[in-house]
Design an enzyme around this catalytic site. Structure first.
Site, PDB file in Angstrom:
ATOM      1  CG  ASP A  37      -1.878  -0.855   1.144  1.00  0.00           C
ATOM      2  OD1 ASP A  37      -2.367  -1.361   0.058  1.00  0.00           O
ATOM      3  OD2 ASP A  37      -2.623  -1.036   2.266  1.00  0.00           O
ATOM      4  CE  LYS A  59      -6.950   7.327  -1.992  1.00  0.00           C
ATOM      5  NZ  LYS A  59      -7.580   8.337  -1.126  1.00  0.00           N
ATOM      6  CG  MET A 174      -7.690   7.062   7.355  1.00  0.00           C
ATOM      7  SD  MET A 174      -9.020   5.788   6.944  1.00  0.00           S
ATOM      8  CE  MET A 174      -9.820   5.164   8.393  1.00  0.00           C
TER       9      MET A 174
END
Ligand code: SAH
Length: 512
Positions: A37, A59, A174
């Protein structure tokens, strides 16, 4: 039927590569596929097997991550191919890491898995900022909460009324984009507006950023500072303990960004020393050591090794390759009986000593000139000297020894070549001179570094970056390449180079 591989769901910790578990490292080293990740540091990925297939599923900036279903399918596919898979996740796989989902999917598809817990950022990031999540008499509970919940959600899965006042320390992951919403909920549910808050970004990295305030003013402060996600939000009285407990900021090299240009295989000791002192050590391996493909000259030297009066080692690499070759030719160090050994400096001496050889001579000056001075008087005309070393090394050593009547056999063991793989964003940063120090530990690190970044960028360096060279020859090469040399230690060793940088930084060198 092909035996299925195992999937290891591994927590990689919060960032600092030292916070990766021993179990995780062992499994990573032997897995055939690594699926990782965002937020996994390069240092940890470097533990992966050289032959392993590395697949990034996080991402990229602007792009989306691979959807979860596709990640699940990929895990199964690779395991069904019979490969062991290391599935690396930031922090702990079961703390907002979707590890549970992946494990369930694997179970449904009959794939065996193991869970390797990691140090979660929820606890470690505050700790690196000097904030304990619990503290006697201040807080007896903490919770880790998602900050990702959409404010538009009709029914919240977070019981704000219960957590706001029922729990001591609240750690939101987050949550930066939702900060306003989170704070508003906490206040509405009765948490005091004087409660301390900290946001921590890049926690456990040497460039961690922290912003502190209270529930009342943190939103404005974060806006003003344009503080960017991802980060952790810590809410609770223990946040103020940071005033007394912050520890990383006290380290000598805290805030210093130092570029290390040595070959990867040799960089580790310097990198480690820099990070131990809190500095940001940036690995930029400008050279690679490549063993000479044809070592027949060395083998022929082995066959008459006892005819030599001296062997002179001018680098750790030469020691390594020389002894590796000795071993692979089925010989051992007893062969060297009677041959005197000279080592150019303490690192070469130490490497020889590790391998059971104590050099007879180490000159006080760690240079070819030092060797000539020290050996000059001891060498008799007709003495035979073996000089195993790098291609392109300075000629002065064999020449001066020959002038004294010695017979010198120079044998090339390796060459240094320019590294090809440098990450582009690191390259851009370096071209702009966005570091505080650059270290050169040999002339070839200078010339190859310049080759990689391009001569046109050197002016950026001279105005911003301090150039530290290990010794006068390296410094001369640096000057010839357009650098201004700011630091050179009295002793030409890595230790001394490191200490000179520390001294310079302490005396205000580059502190911002
Ligand atoms: N499984 C992870 C959390 C994944 S969620 C763990 O146990 O740590 C990702 C969030 O974790 C980020 O949005 C951020 O809030 C937090 N995070 C992870 N690493 C961080 C770090 N080094 N510094 C600050 N926050 C971090």
């Amino acid at each position: 039927m092909l035996k299925h591989g195992i999937v290891y769901l591994i927590g990689a910790g919060p960032g600092d590569p030292g916070l990766f578990t021993i179990r995780g490292k062992k499994l990573l080293e032997k897995s055939a596929v690594v699926i990782y990740d965002r937020l996994i540091s390069q240092e940890i990925l470097n533990y992966a097997n050289k032959e392993a297939e590395l697949i990034y599923v996080g991402k990229a900036s602007g792009n989306h991550a691979l959807p979860q279903e596709q990640i699940n399918a990929l895990l199964v596919q690779k395991a069904e191919e019979g490969k062991n898979v290391a599935r690396l996740k930031g922090g702990d796989p079961f703390v907002f890491g979707r590890g549970g989902e992946e494990a369930l999917y694997l179970r449904e598809h009959g794939i065996a898995f193991e869970i390797v817990p990691g140090i979660t950022s929820a606890i470690a990031v505050p700790a690196y900022a000097g904030i304990p999540v619990t503290h006697r008499e201040a807080t007896s509970s903490f919770a880790v909460i998602t900050g990702h919940e959409k404010p538009s959600k009709a029914v919240s899965s977070i019981q704000w009324d219960k957590i706001s006042t029922g729990i001591g320390t609240l750690v939101f992951l987050m949550g930066v984009e939702n900060l306003e919403f989170i704070i508003a909920n906490l206040l509405a549910a009765g948490r005091s507006q004087d409660t301390p808050v900290a946001l921590i970004r890049r926690g456990t990295y040497p460039d961690q950023e922290i912003i502190t305030g209270t529930l009342k003013d943190i939103v404005a402060k974060v806006k003003k500072a344009d503080f960017q996600p991802p980060a952790i939000i810590v809410v609770g009285d223990t946040v103020s303990l940071r005033n007394d407990l912050q520890w990383r900021e006290n380290k000598t090299l805290w805030g210093a960004k130092i570029l290390v240009t040595r070959a990867r295989a040799q960089a580790s000791s310097l990198l480690e020393r820099i990070s131990d002192q809190g500095g940001a050590a940036i690995e930029f391996p400008s050279i690679e050591i490549v063993k000479e493909p044809d070592l027949s000259a060395l083998r022929s030297a082995f066959s008459k090794i006892n005819n030599y009066d001296w062997i002179i080692f001018t680098s750790v690499n030469a020691v390594d390759i020389f002894l590796e070759e000795l071993r692979s030719n089925n010989l051992d160090i007893r062969r060297l009986l009677g041959v005197k050994i000279c080592a150019i400096g303490p690192a070469t001496f130490a490497r020889l000593a590790e391998r059971g050889l104590l050099a007879d001579v180490v000159p006080p000056e760690y240079l070819a000139e030092g060797i000539i001075k020290e050996l000059g008087a001891r060498i008799k005309p007709g003495d035979s000297i073996l000089l195993p070393r790098a291609e392109g090394a300075r000629k002065i050593l064999p020449e001066k020894l020959q002038e004294r009547g010695a017979i010198v056999d120079e044998v090339i063991l390796y060459r240094t070549v320019t590294t090809s793989h440098i990450n582009q964003s690191l390259m851009d940063e370096i071209r702009q001179g966005l570091v505080d120090y650059i270290t050169f530990t040999s002339s070839s690190t200078v010339t190859n570094f310049v080759k990689i970044i391009g001569t046109e960028y050197i002016t950026n360096f001279n105005s911003r970056v301090k150039v530290a060279c290990i010794g006068p020859i390296t410094a001369q090469t640096a000057r010839e390449n357009g650098f201004t040399v700011d630091i050179m230690p009295d002793q030409y060793t890595i230790d001394a180079l490191f200490n000179s940088i520390v001294q310079d930084f302490k005396s205000g060198g580059k502190h911002i």
